[in-house]
Write a protein that holds these residues in place. Structure first.
Motif, PDB file in Angstrom:
ATOM      1  N   LYS A   3       7.046   5.929 -10.615  1.00 40.19           N
ATOM      2  CA  LYS A   3       6.377   5.116  -9.597  1.00 40.19           C
ATOM      3  C   LYS A   3       5.107   5.811  -9.214  1.00 40.19           C
ATOM      4  O   LYS A   3       5.044   7.111  -9.481  1.00 40.19           O
ATOM      5  N   LEU A   4       4.129   5.205  -8.805  1.00 40.89           N
ATOM      6  CA  LEU A   4       3.005   5.716  -8.293  1.00 40.89           C
ATOM      7  C   LEU A   4       2.865   5.335  -6.818  1.00 40.89           C
ATOM      8  O   LEU A   4       2.853   4.048  -6.557  1.00 40.89           O
ATOM      9  N   ARG A   5       2.551   6.214  -5.855  1.00 42.10           N
ATOM     10  CA  ARG A   5       2.405   6.043  -4.712  1.00 42.10           C
ATOM     11  C   ARG A   5       1.121   7.000  -3.986  1.00 42.10           C
ATOM     12  O   ARG A   5       0.839   7.947  -4.073  1.00 42.10           O
ATOM     13  N   ILE A   6       0.229   5.914  -3.424  1.00 40.46           N
ATOM     14  CA  ILE A   6      -1.103   6.663  -2.815  1.00 40.46           C
ATOM     15  C   ILE A   6      -0.857   6.357  -1.080  1.00 40.46           C
ATOM     16  O   ILE A   6      -0.967   5.385  -0.730  1.00 40.46           O
ATOM     17  N   GLU A   7      -0.788   7.543  -0.672  1.00 36.60           N
ATOM     18  CA  GLU A   7      -0.819   7.171   0.859  1.00 36.60           C
ATOM     19  C   GLU A   7      -2.077   6.615   1.607  1.00 36.60           C
ATOM     20  O   GLU A   7      -3.328   6.709   1.184  1.00 36.60           O
ATOM     21  N   GLU A   8      -2.077   5.803   2.688  1.00 32.27           N
ATOM     22  CA  GLU A   8      -2.822   4.932   3.470  1.00 32.27           C
ATOM     23  C   GLU A   8      -3.658   6.018   4.198  1.00 32.27           C
ATOM     24  O   GLU A   8      -3.287   6.946   4.583  1.00 32.27           O
ATOM     25  N   THR A   9      -5.004   5.801   3.964  1.00 31.66           N
ATOM     26  CA  THR A   9      -5.985   6.588   4.886  1.00 31.66           C
ATOM     27  C   THR A   9      -7.032   5.782   5.899  1.00 31.66           C
ATOM     28  O   THR A   9      -6.630   4.322   5.587  1.00 31.66           O
ATOM     29  N   LYS A  10      -7.499   6.207   6.465  1.00 32.36           N
ATOM     30  CA  LYS A  10      -8.627   5.330   7.242  1.00 32.36           C
ATOM     31  C   LYS A  10      -9.182   4.434   6.677  1.00 32.36           C
ATOM     32  O   LYS A  10      -9.768   3.049   7.078  1.00 32.36           O
ATOM     33  N   TYR A  11      -9.589   4.657   5.296  1.00 35.55           N
ATOM     34  CA  TYR A  11     -10.477   3.893   4.355  1.00 35.55           C
ATOM     35  C   TYR A  11     -10.134   3.268   3.187  1.00 35.55           C
ATOM     36  O   TYR A  11     -10.423   2.325   2.366  1.00 35.55           O
ATOM     37  N   THR A  12      -8.605   3.584   3.034  1.00 37.20           N
ATOM     38  CA  THR A  12      -7.896   2.916   1.784  1.00 37.20           C
ATOM     39  C   THR A  12      -6.740   2.515   2.153  1.00 37.20           C
ATOM     40  O   THR A  12      -5.973   3.103   3.160  1.00 37.20           O
ATOM     41  N   PRO A  40      -6.497   5.364 -10.892  1.00 39.51           N
ATOM     42  CA  PRO A  40      -5.225   5.582 -11.155  1.00 39.51           C
ATOM     43  C   PRO A  40      -4.153   4.333 -11.152  1.00 39.51           C
ATOM     44  O   PRO A  40      -3.225   4.318 -11.694  1.00 39.51           O
ATOM     45  N   MET A  41      -4.577   3.350 -10.040  1.00 44.28           N
ATOM     46  CA  MET A  41      -3.972   2.390  -9.814  1.00 44.28           C
ATOM     47  C   MET A  41      -3.833   1.336 -11.319  1.00 44.28           C
ATOM     48  O   MET A  41      -3.100   0.991 -11.848  1.00 44.28           O
ATOM     49  N   MET A  42      -5.299   1.072 -11.445  1.00 44.52           N
ATOM     50  CA  MET A  42      -5.672   0.260 -12.628  1.00 44.52           C
ATOM     51  C   MET A  42      -4.929   0.818 -14.094  1.00 44.52           C
ATOM     52  O   MET A  42      -4.482   0.013 -14.550  1.00 44.52           O
ATOM     53  N   GLU A  43      -5.186   2.107 -14.179  1.00 44.00           N
ATOM     54  CA  GLU A  43      -4.429   2.716 -15.521  1.00 44.00           C
ATOM     55  C   GLU A  43      -3.053   2.452 -15.485  1.00 44.00           C
ATOM     56  O   GLU A  43      -2.482   2.101 -16.309  1.00 44.00           O
TER      57      GLU A  43
END
Length: 124
Positions: A3-12, A40-43
């Motif tokens: 799994k891939l998880r990227i945390e939310e930020t103010k801009y993303t 990283p998501m696209m890959e």
């Protein structure tokens, strides 16, 4: 595949990619370097469809605001989905708040631009 998880930020947005068949993005998208942020998501998505795609892939997009470079990235993302649409079942939910007309219009635009994809507008 992990799994891939990227945390939310103010801009993303928060991004969650699950090899069990779910791709999810929630939040705003106006990073400083859009293509670097999303690489990283696209890959992951490329590898997912090449190696281990689930029978049905559900894509949930709840993007409340995005800038022009994010728009270009989303076109690339939808192109990638479209390339894999014949071999895989892909269901896309464009989720928006009923008071966010620009998000609704963006979803409608993506439906027009990507006629071969199963994109549903979902009011939350």
């Amino acid at each position: 595949m992990e799994k891939l998880r990227i945390e939310e930020t103010k801009y993303t947005p928060k991004i969650e990619l699950d090899p069990a068949g779910t791709i999810s993005m929630v939040g705003k998208s106006y990073p400083e370097n859009t293509f670097e942020f999303y690489e990283p998501m696209m890959e992951w998505v490329r590898e997912y469809f090449e190696t281990s795609a689930a029978e049905v892939t559900t894509v949930n997009l709840e993007i409340t605001y995005f800038n022009s470079s994010s728009s270009k990235l989303f076109f690339d993302f939808f192109d990638l989905l479209e390339e894999n649409n014949e071999e895989h079942t892909i269901k896309i939910n464009w989720i928006y708040d009923e008071e966010n007309e620009s998000a609704e219009e963006s979803g409608e635009d993506f439906i027009e631009d990507f006629e071969d994809l199963d994109i549903q507008l979902v009011v939350k």
